[in-house]
Write an enzyme that holds these catalytic residues in place. Structure first.
Site, PDB file in Angstrom:
ATOM      1  N   TYR A   1       0.824  -1.215   0.000  1.00  0.00           N
ATOM      2  CA  TYR A   1       0.000   0.000   0.000  1.00  0.00           C
ATOM      3  C   TYR A   1       0.857   1.265   0.000  1.00  0.00           C
ATOM      4  O   TYR A   1       0.347   2.353  -0.277  1.00  0.00           O
ATOM      5  CB  TYR A   1      -0.918   0.044   1.228  1.00  0.00           C
ATOM      6  CG  TYR A   1      -1.966  -1.032   1.303  1.00  0.00           C
ATOM      7  CD1 TYR A   1      -2.166  -1.945   0.275  1.00  0.00           C
ATOM      8  CD2 TYR A   1      -2.762  -1.135   2.447  1.00  0.00           C
ATOM      9  CE1 TYR A   1      -3.133  -2.932   0.378  1.00  0.00           C
ATOM     10  CE2 TYR A   1      -3.737  -2.122   2.549  1.00  0.00           C
ATOM     11  CZ  TYR A   1      -3.918  -3.027   1.518  1.00  0.00           C
ATOM     12  OH  TYR A   1      -4.865  -4.007   1.632  1.00  0.00           O
TER      13      TYR A   1
ATOM     14  N   HIS B   1       0.176 -11.670   2.054  1.00  0.00           N
ATOM     15  CA  HIS B   1      -0.797 -10.855   1.322  1.00  0.00           C
ATOM     16  C   HIS B   1      -1.442 -11.627   0.169  1.00  0.00           C
ATOM     17  O   HIS B   1      -2.664 -11.566  -0.016  1.00  0.00           O
ATOM     18  CB  HIS B   1      -0.123  -9.580   0.794  1.00  0.00           C
ATOM     19  CG  HIS B   1      -1.080  -8.490   0.464  1.00  0.00           C
ATOM     20  ND1 HIS B   1      -0.716  -7.170   0.418  1.00  0.00           N
ATOM     21  CD2 HIS B   1      -2.400  -8.508   0.173  1.00  0.00           C
ATOM     22  CE1 HIS B   1      -1.766  -6.425   0.107  1.00  0.00           C
ATOM     23  NE2 HIS B   1      -2.805  -7.218  -0.054  1.00  0.00           N
TER      24      HIS B   1
END
Length: 264
Positions: free
Chosen positions: A37, A95
């Site tokens: 991110y 992730h």
């Protein structure tokens, strides 16, 4: 893990600082970020400036695919902790499963367990894992070692095979994109149910997941929306509401990169 958290996907720079500070001031205590991110430093800044005691917070980050190898995972997590200004996170997730199985899952899970032993993370878990991949992870480390599998789930993608398998195994699930990028706000069924309860469609969509035992991490930058979403914790939908929402599933997947696994 607090059942309702604040997601930070696609939030950058001062926007994410303001969003996290606002959320914390309203009562959020679960913050979700990830290495990819590119906002861990800003999330850390917001936490530091919020004045909320660390012991009250639940912070999640996620290891990106390029750092899943055994010799890379712990150093990458240390980098994340430095950005977050934390000695440890509460939860660290894989992730995405390693694209093409390039890094064996056993190697990654062993590195995560090592990070946990070192006190860098209090818990470990999965994200975007299919039924077959969840089964492999459980066979490798046991379901008790895994805090959650974070998957895309909203009324338009109900992910039933994943939910049913996880529930049967006793593996907790966290729903990301629970508002389907805001698409829930225009859904007539959700609008009707929201009117019945004096709520918003977003609050209904969140309550639907919470009542099924999932955690949810909606992303919002507006304090009014953040506050409204928190009220999903006290909204109770009846069986008829739940049945109507069940009819909205249309397999509409929003997160589907070219390296994604073969979905169930």
């Amino acid at each position: 893990m607090p059942p309702l958290g604040l997601g930070t996907f696609r939030l950058k720079e001062q926007t994410v600082v303001d969003a996290v500070k606002s959320g914390l001031s309203l009562g959020y205590r679960h913050i979700d970020t990830a290495q990819i991110y590119d906002n861990e430093a800003e999330v850390g800044q917001a936490i530091a400036e919020s004045g909320v005691p660390r012991a009250e917070l639940f912070v999640t980050t996620k290891i990106w695919t390029e750092s899943l190898a055994g010799d890379r995972l712990v150093p990458s997590l240390r980098e994340s902790l430095a950005k977050l200004r934390l000695d440890a996170v509460d939860l660290t997730l894989i992730h995405w499963p390693s694209p093409g199985g390039a890094v064996p899952l056993k190697e990654t899970l062993e590195a995560l367990l090592d990070a946990q032993r070192q006190g860098l993370t209090r818990a470990i878990g999965l994200s975007n894992f299919t039924v077959a991949q969840m089964r492999e992870a459980i066979e490798l480390v046991g379901v008790a070692a895994l805090a959650t599998n974070q998957v895309e789930r909203h009324p338009f993608l109900q992910n039933r095979a994943v939910v049913d398998f996880a529930r049967a195994q006793g593996l907790h699930l966290t729903a990301y994109m629970p508002l389907a990028y805001g698409k829930v706000m225009a859904e007539p069924v959700l609008l009707d149910i929201a009117g019945k309860h004096g709520a918003t469609p977003a609050r209904v969509a969140l309550a639907w997941q919470l009542q099924q035992g999932l955690a949810v991490i909606p992303s919002s930058t507006r304090p009014a929306n953040q506050a409204s979403n928190l009220q999903a914790l006290s909204l109770r939908l009846d069986d008829a509401d739940m049945a109507r929402i069940a009819t909205l599933d249309r397999g509409e997947r929003l997160a589907n990169p070219d390296f994604a696994p073969a979905w169930d």
